[in-house]
Design an enzyme around this catalytic site. Sequence first.
Site, PDB file in Angstrom:
ATOM      1  N   LYS A  91       0.833  -1.207   0.000  1.00 18.72           N
ATOM      2  CA  LYS A  91       0.000   0.000   0.000  1.00 18.72           C
ATOM      3  C   LYS A  91       0.870   1.260   0.000  1.00 18.72           C
ATOM      4  O   LYS A  91       0.593   2.202  -0.736  1.00 18.72           O
ATOM      5  CB  LYS A  91      -0.975  -0.008   1.184  1.00 18.72           C
ATOM      6  CG  LYS A  91      -2.070  -1.035   0.929  1.00 18.72           C
ATOM      7  CD  LYS A  91      -3.206  -0.954   1.882  1.00 18.72           C
ATOM      8  CE  LYS A  91      -4.313  -1.892   1.382  1.00 18.72           C
ATOM      9  NZ  LYS A  91      -4.897  -2.697   2.426  1.00 18.72           N
ATOM     10  N   LYS A 114      -4.482  -8.455  -9.223  1.00 20.48           N
ATOM     11  CA  LYS A 114      -5.435  -9.006  -8.241  1.00 20.48           C
ATOM     12  C   LYS A 114      -6.689  -8.133  -8.208  1.00 20.48           C
ATOM     13  O   LYS A 114      -6.591  -6.910  -8.153  1.00 20.48           O
ATOM     14  CB  LYS A 114      -4.777  -9.010  -6.847  1.00 20.48           C
ATOM     15  CG  LYS A 114      -5.706  -9.497  -5.747  1.00 20.48           C
ATOM     16  CD  LYS A 114      -5.255  -9.087  -4.354  1.00 20.48           C
ATOM     17  CE  LYS A 114      -6.392  -8.456  -3.636  1.00 20.48           C
ATOM     18  NZ  LYS A 114      -6.788  -8.591  -2.374  1.00 20.48           N
ATOM     19  N   LYS A 156     -11.029  -3.985  -4.308  1.00 19.53           N
ATOM     20  CA  LYS A 156     -11.827  -2.761  -4.184  1.00 19.53           C
ATOM     21  C   LYS A 156     -10.949  -1.538  -4.329  1.00 19.53           C
ATOM     22  O   LYS A 156     -11.394  -0.494  -4.762  1.00 19.53           O
ATOM     23  CB  LYS A 156     -12.508  -2.710  -2.818  1.00 19.53           C
ATOM     24  CG  LYS A 156     -13.545  -3.759  -2.603  1.00 19.53           C
ATOM     25  CD  LYS A 156     -14.107  -3.620  -1.185  1.00 19.53           C
ATOM     26  CE  LYS A 156     -14.383  -4.960  -0.559  1.00 19.53           C
ATOM     27  NZ  LYS A 156     -13.438  -5.282   0.530  1.00 19.53           N
TER      28      LYS A 156
HETATM   29  P1  ADP Z   1     -10.305  -6.009  -1.335  1.00 18.15           P
HETATM   30  O1  ADP Z   1      -8.862  -6.257  -1.697  1.00 18.15           O
HETATM   31  O2  ADP Z   1     -11.181  -6.004  -2.506  1.00 18.15           O
HETATM   32  O3  ADP Z   1     -10.467  -4.789  -0.459  1.00 18.15           O
HETATM   33  P2  ADP Z   1     -10.706  -7.449   1.101  1.00 18.15           P
HETATM   34  O4  ADP Z   1      -9.331  -7.127   1.573  1.00 18.15           O
HETATM   35  O5  ADP Z   1     -11.866  -6.819   1.800  1.00 18.15           O
HETATM   36  O6  ADP Z   1     -10.782  -7.219  -0.470  1.00 18.15           O
HETATM   37  O7  ADP Z   1     -10.903  -9.015   1.152  1.00 18.15           O
HETATM   38  C1  ADP Z   1     -12.007  -9.740   1.632  1.00 18.15           C
HETATM   39  C2  ADP Z   1     -11.752 -11.210   1.393  1.00 18.15           C
HETATM   40  O8  ADP Z   1     -11.743 -11.472  -0.006  1.00 18.15           O
HETATM   41  C3  ADP Z   1     -10.395 -11.683   1.919  1.00 18.15           C
HETATM   42  O9  ADP Z   1     -10.526 -12.982   2.407  1.00 18.15           O
HETATM   43  C4  ADP Z   1      -9.517 -11.640   0.701  1.00 18.15           C
HETATM   44  O10 ADP Z   1      -8.459 -12.546   0.795  1.00 18.15           O
HETATM   45  C5  ADP Z   1     -10.492 -12.046  -0.384  1.00 18.15           C
HETATM   46  N1  ADP Z   1     -10.121 -11.474  -1.688  1.00 18.15           N
HETATM   47  C6  ADP Z   1     -10.199 -10.195  -2.056  1.00 18.15           C
HETATM   48  N2  ADP Z   1      -9.805 -10.043  -3.327  1.00 18.15           N
HETATM   49  C7  ADP Z   1      -9.452 -11.265  -3.768  1.00 18.15           C
HETATM   50  C8  ADP Z   1      -8.962 -11.767  -5.005  1.00 18.15           C
HETATM   51  N3  ADP Z   1      -8.765 -10.977  -6.044  1.00 18.15           N
HETATM   52  N4  ADP Z   1      -8.711 -13.078  -5.109  1.00 18.15           N
HETATM   53  C9  ADP Z   1      -8.922 -13.893  -4.061  1.00 18.15           C
HETATM   54  N5  ADP Z   1      -9.376 -13.484  -2.878  1.00 18.15           N
HETATM   55  C10 ADP Z   1      -9.662 -12.188  -2.718  1.00 18.15           C
END
Ligand code: ADP
Length: 324
Positions: free
Chosen positions: A111, A190, A193
């Site tokens: 980040k 990846k 959000k």
């Molecule tokens: P984001 O990166 O979209 O903010 P979060 O950190 O809120 O997502 O993740 C919520 C859950 O979804 C976690 O368990 C995270 O590992 C999973 N996750 C988020 N994006 C992915 C992705 N592209 N592939 C696999 N798992 C994901």
Amino acid sequence: MSRILSGIQPSGTLHIGNYFAMMKPMIELQYHNDLFCFIVNYHALTSIHNPKELAENTINAAMDFIALGLDPDKAHFWVQSDIPEVAELAWILSCHTSLGLLERSHSYKDKVAKGIVPNTGLFTYPVLMAADILLFNAEIIPVGKDQKQHLEITRDIALRFNQTYGEVFVLPQPMISEDIAVIPGIDGQKMSKSYNNTINIFEDETTLKKKVMRIVTDSTPVEAPKNPESCNLFALYKLFAEPAQTEKLKERYLTGGIGYGEVKKELFGLIWEYFAPFRDKRKQLQSNKGDIAAILKKGAEKTRPIARETILRVKKAVGLDYLQ
Ligand code: ADP
Ligand code: TRP
């Protein structure tokens, strides 16, 4: 029957990466386990400083879960900030967490490398996550691969704490499905959000079509053979197709003669159909947002006694309970 726990940040609209890595496994596990599922709004506060947006995202994330099949009567389902003992535990844990452990966090370093100016909350994010898990004596944590290191940090904190004070915490295990470890976004990075590359679960039809059509592919011509393993489009397709359909597409990739445009059209149809039954439920819930808030408050009430019990045990262990 195991105690399964996971949380999701209301930092934006939930997407298919969240769905396959975390939401779907959680919903499937609710029937034969003790399920703890929550919306981590304290974590989202590290990145969102717009009150309306944070509040709306929180209710929307809860609605998504319920529309997708989470049963709040069966599971423990709540909003993180409604159980404030978690912040109390996070402080106690932070006094037992070395700076070096947090400095090694990939998620934090990524980040900062992306230009985000970090606040202290972002740095200590893994300690709050450890508190989330340890407060409820959770055993199994379904997450995507990006959360693996956070789980290692939790285990590390718990282990050291137990070494100092005796067996206070349960050591949790991550549950990460290797085939869907990292779901690519429409730009091939990846899906996240924070990267503006998501396909959301409850996308409207036109936006969904547009996004699928924008999925980045290489420029192999239609007639040439293609490599399914390195193709984002194929990675997304196999999440939604039946195994036989995926096998068929794989053969067509390898022999050539199929264009990416055709695959995109098919993928759009698959995604749209896949979420159709949930979309209707989501619409119904949308018209009764007050009900969702009531469900969440009730969920916190049902779950909070477990947090109270742990925090008392921890305070006793470390000497904050000075009447002992
Ligand atoms: P984001 O990166 O979209 O903010 P979060 O950190 O809120 O997502 O993740 C919520 C859950 O979804 C976690 O368990 C995270 O590992 C999973 N996750 C988020 N994006 C992915 C992705 N592209 N592939 C696999 N798992 C994901
Ligand atoms: N850090 C997780 C994510 O970004 C969210 C989270 C917070 C979490 N607390 C948790 C996940 C406890 C599992 C268990 O996805």
